[in-house]
Design a protein around this motif. Structure first.
Motif, PDB file in Angstrom:
ATOM      1  N   ARG A  51       0.878  -1.299  -0.165  1.00  0.00           N
ATOM      2  CA  ARG A  51       0.155  -0.169  -0.128  1.00  0.00           C
ATOM      3  C   ARG A  51       0.726   1.223   0.000  1.00  0.00           C
ATOM      4  N   ARG A  58      -2.924   0.988  -3.682  1.00  0.00           N
ATOM      5  CA  ARG A  58      -2.418  -0.250  -2.820  1.00  0.00           C
ATOM      6  C   ARG A  58      -1.973  -0.436  -4.764  1.00  0.00           C
ATOM      7  N   GLU A  73      -8.071   0.183  -2.051  1.00  0.00           N
ATOM      8  CA  GLU A  73      -7.919  -0.959  -0.214  1.00  0.00           C
ATOM      9  C   GLU A  73      -9.437  -1.664  -0.699  1.00  0.00           C
ATOM     10  N   GLU A  74     -10.734  -1.497  -0.928  1.00  0.00           N
ATOM     11  CA  GLU A  74     -11.389  -1.886  -1.146  1.00  0.00           C
ATOM     12  C   GLU A  74     -11.170  -3.208  -2.045  1.00  0.00           C
ATOM     13  N   GLN A  77      -9.331  -5.991  -0.350  1.00  0.00           N
ATOM     14  CA  GLN A  77      -9.535  -6.489   0.697  1.00  0.00           C
ATOM     15  C   GLN A  77     -10.865  -7.358  -0.164  1.00  0.00           C
ATOM     16  N   GLN A  78     -11.521  -7.225  -1.110  1.00  0.00           N
ATOM     17  CA  GLN A  78     -12.701  -7.998  -1.749  1.00  0.00           C
ATOM     18  C   GLN A  78     -11.620 -10.009  -2.273  1.00  0.00           C
ATOM     19  N   ASN A  80      -8.457 -10.762  -0.670  1.00  0.00           N
ATOM     20  CA  ASN A  80      -7.217 -10.990   0.162  1.00  0.00           C
ATOM     21  C   ASN A  80      -9.195 -11.922   1.053  1.00  0.00           C
ATOM     22  N   ARG A  81      -9.989 -12.776   0.589  1.00  0.00           N
ATOM     23  CA  ARG A  81     -10.443 -13.928   1.405  1.00  0.00           C
ATOM     24  C   ARG A  81     -10.277 -15.376   0.777  1.00  0.00           C
TER      25      ARG A  81
END
Length: 93
Positions: A51, A58, A73-74, A77-78, A80-81
């Motif tokens: 980041r 990022r 960043e969203e 996050q999507q 990184n699951r």
């Protein structure tokens, strides 16, 4: 997958501005690597790097093209699951 549609051309870093050292972007060892395959065998790999604290975004490398983007960043996050987060949990009828 819909979140990938948010990648815009204006967030692309021009190739002439990209340093060859992937460590600068956290891409020598990406934090998250996601490969999306489609019928017919073509695949695209998304490597999420570090980041940028200054920009609040990022680094994202898209392969095989090698294009570098700055993304929100969203999107990270999507990606990184765990795999089960993406499956349909609707019960059978």
């Amino acid at each position: 997958v819909r979140a990938l549609q948010t990648i815009k051309g204006e967030s692309r870093i021009p190739k002439e501005e990209v340093d060859a050292d992937k460590k600068l972007y956290g891409l020598a060892e990406p934090e998250v690597s996601l490969t999306v395959s489609v019928a017919g065998g073509s695949a695209t790999t998304l490597n999420f790097g570090k980041r940028s604290e200054y920009l609040g975004q990022r680094y994202l490398e898209v392969l095989p093209a090698g294009t570098l983007y700055l993304v929100g960043e969203e999107l990270f996050q999507q990606a990184n699951r765990i795999r089960d987060d993406y499956r349909d949990r609707t019960p059978f009828e």
